[in-house]
Design a protein around this motif. Structure first.
Motif, PDB file in Angstrom:
ATOM      1  N   MET A 197     -19.786  55.625   4.956  1.00 26.28           N
ATOM      2  CA  MET A 197     -19.503  55.858   6.373  1.00 26.28           C
ATOM      3  C   MET A 197     -18.261  56.730   6.567  1.00 26.28           C
ATOM      4  O   MET A 197     -17.463  56.529   7.478  1.00 26.28           O
ATOM      5  N   GLY A 198     -18.112  57.708   5.661  1.00 31.69           N
ATOM      6  CA  GLY A 198     -17.023  58.656   5.786  1.00 31.69           C
ATOM      7  C   GLY A 198     -15.726  58.232   5.135  1.00 31.69           C
ATOM      8  O   GLY A 198     -14.732  58.964   5.202  1.00 31.69           O
ATOM      9  N   VAL A 199     -15.713  57.065   4.469  1.00 30.72           N
ATOM     10  CA  VAL A 199     -14.482  56.576   3.844  1.00 30.72           C
ATOM     11  C   VAL A 199     -14.219  57.294   2.518  1.00 30.72           C
ATOM     12  O   VAL A 199     -13.103  57.719   2.232  1.00 30.72           O
ATOM     13  N   VAL A 200     -15.282  57.442   1.684  1.00 31.66           N
ATOM     14  CA  VAL A 200     -15.136  58.095   0.389  1.00 31.66           C
ATOM     15  C   VAL A 200     -15.486  59.565   0.553  1.00 31.66           C
ATOM     16  O   VAL A 200     -16.643  59.956   0.468  1.00 31.66           O
ATOM     17  N   ALA A 201     -14.472  60.379   0.808  1.00 25.72           N
ATOM     18  CA  ALA A 201     -14.683  61.799   1.055  1.00 25.72           C
ATOM     19  C   ALA A 201     -14.422  62.597  -0.219  1.00 25.72           C
ATOM     20  O   ALA A 201     -13.425  62.342  -0.905  1.00 25.72           O
ATOM     21  N   PRO A 202     -15.290  63.540  -0.567  1.00 26.19           N
ATOM     22  CA  PRO A 202     -15.035  64.381  -1.735  1.00 26.19           C
ATOM     23  C   PRO A 202     -13.850  65.293  -1.496  1.00 26.19           C
ATOM     24  O   PRO A 202     -13.541  65.649  -0.347  1.00 26.19           O
ATOM     25  N   PRO A 203     -13.147  65.700  -2.570  1.00 25.59           N
ATOM     26  CA  PRO A 203     -11.976  66.572  -2.396  1.00 25.59           C
ATOM     27  C   PRO A 203     -12.398  67.935  -1.872  1.00 25.59           C
ATOM     28  O   PRO A 203     -13.518  68.386  -2.132  1.00 25.59           O
ATOM     29  N   PRO A 204     -11.534  68.602  -1.113  1.00 28.70           N
ATOM     30  CA  PRO A 204     -11.881  69.942  -0.603  1.00 28.70           C
ATOM     31  C   PRO A 204     -12.058  70.935  -1.737  1.00 28.70           C
ATOM     32  O   PRO A 204     -11.366  70.866  -2.746  1.00 28.70           O
ATOM     33  N   THR A 205     -12.997  71.848  -1.551  1.00 26.60           N
ATOM     34  CA  THR A 205     -13.284  72.852  -2.575  1.00 26.60           C
ATOM     35  C   THR A 205     -12.376  74.053  -2.394  1.00 26.60           C
ATOM     36  O   THR A 205     -12.182  74.544  -1.281  1.00 26.60           O
ATOM     37  N   GLN A 206     -11.827  74.506  -3.526  1.00 25.58           N
ATOM     38  CA  GLN A 206     -10.989  75.702  -3.473  1.00 25.58           C
ATOM     39  C   GLN A 206     -11.854  76.930  -3.262  1.00 25.58           C
ATOM     40  O   GLN A 206     -12.804  77.164  -4.002  1.00 25.58           O
ATOM     41  N   SER A 207     -11.593  77.736  -2.267  1.00 28.13           N
ATOM     42  CA  SER A 207     -12.370  78.935  -1.994  1.00 28.13           C
ATOM     43  C   SER A 207     -11.792  80.134  -2.727  1.00 28.13           C
ATOM     44  O   SER A 207     -10.633  80.118  -3.119  1.00 28.13           O
TER      45      SER A 207
END
Length: 207
Positions: A197-207
């Motif tokens: 439910m949005g608690v375990v968010a993946p890390p942002p991807t480096q562009s």
């Protein structure tokens, strides 16, 4: 004290649920194995019944048999003779009323989802749903085809929007490709994000 109890619960709860799910799966397989065992015993001589009944007490035997059967089936289906048998069995089932409707539908879905050459559930995207300004994660399942595809513009995508925390139910949407934002997260990461439910968010991807 309440804090420590809650922390301990967070440590043990995932393991307990995992064990419970596995035990239920193994229990279901054991039930099917026992039913098949009794079916085999019905056509075998009585003196062979006792050794077969002893197989019920071997822990995990049903799982081993299932994995072995799947492996043997996969090996057999990759050669010409095996493919011929699979095609003949599919042709036979397709002529049985009622059964053919269920079997054909399930086969089409499973071939689409699990085929190594298919594109279903290969990409997670963001789409505005259920209203403008509200976004949710969806999975690309392909492009509309058949009568639906003929009535729509070419640049459309078919999406599956799962519910949370149970992603096995959801909604199908057909939207313009321009309304979809591609995500760099994997399908597994997107599923974890949805289930939590949005608690375990993946890390942002480096562009």
């Amino acid at each position: 004290m309440k804090k420590y109890i809650f922390t301990g619960l967070l440590v043990w709860l995932p393991l307990a649920i995992t064990i419970w799910v596995l035990m239920n799966v193994v229990g279901a397989l054991d039930g099917v194995f026992t039913w098949l065992l009794h079916a085999v015993m019905a056509v075998l001589p009585t003196e062979l019944h006792q050794p077969l009944l002893g197989l019920r007490d071997v822990p995990g035997l049903s799982v081993l048999i299932l994995v072995t059967a799947l492996w043997v089936t996969g090996v057999a289906a990759t050669n010409i003779a095996g493919q011929w048998l699979v095609n003949q069995s599919n042709r036979l089932i397709s002529h049985i009323p009622i059964v053919k409707s269920i079997y054909t539908s399930v086969k089409q879905v499973s071939d689409t989802l699990f085929s190594s050459s298919g594109q279903a559930f290969r990409q997670a995207v963001l789409v505005e749903y259920p209203r403008q300004g509200s976004w949710t994660i969806a999975f690309v399942t392909g492009k509309p085809t058949g009568e639906v595809g003929a009535l729509l513009p070419e640049d459309m995508l078919t999406l599956y929007v799962p519910t949370t925390p149970n992603p096995t139910s959801g909604f199908m949407l057909i939207v313009p490709r321009s309304d979809v934002r591609e995500l760099h997260m994997s399908v597994d990461e997107a599923l974890k994000y949805i289930i939590s439910m949005g608690v375990v968010a993946p890390p942002p991807t480096q562009s």
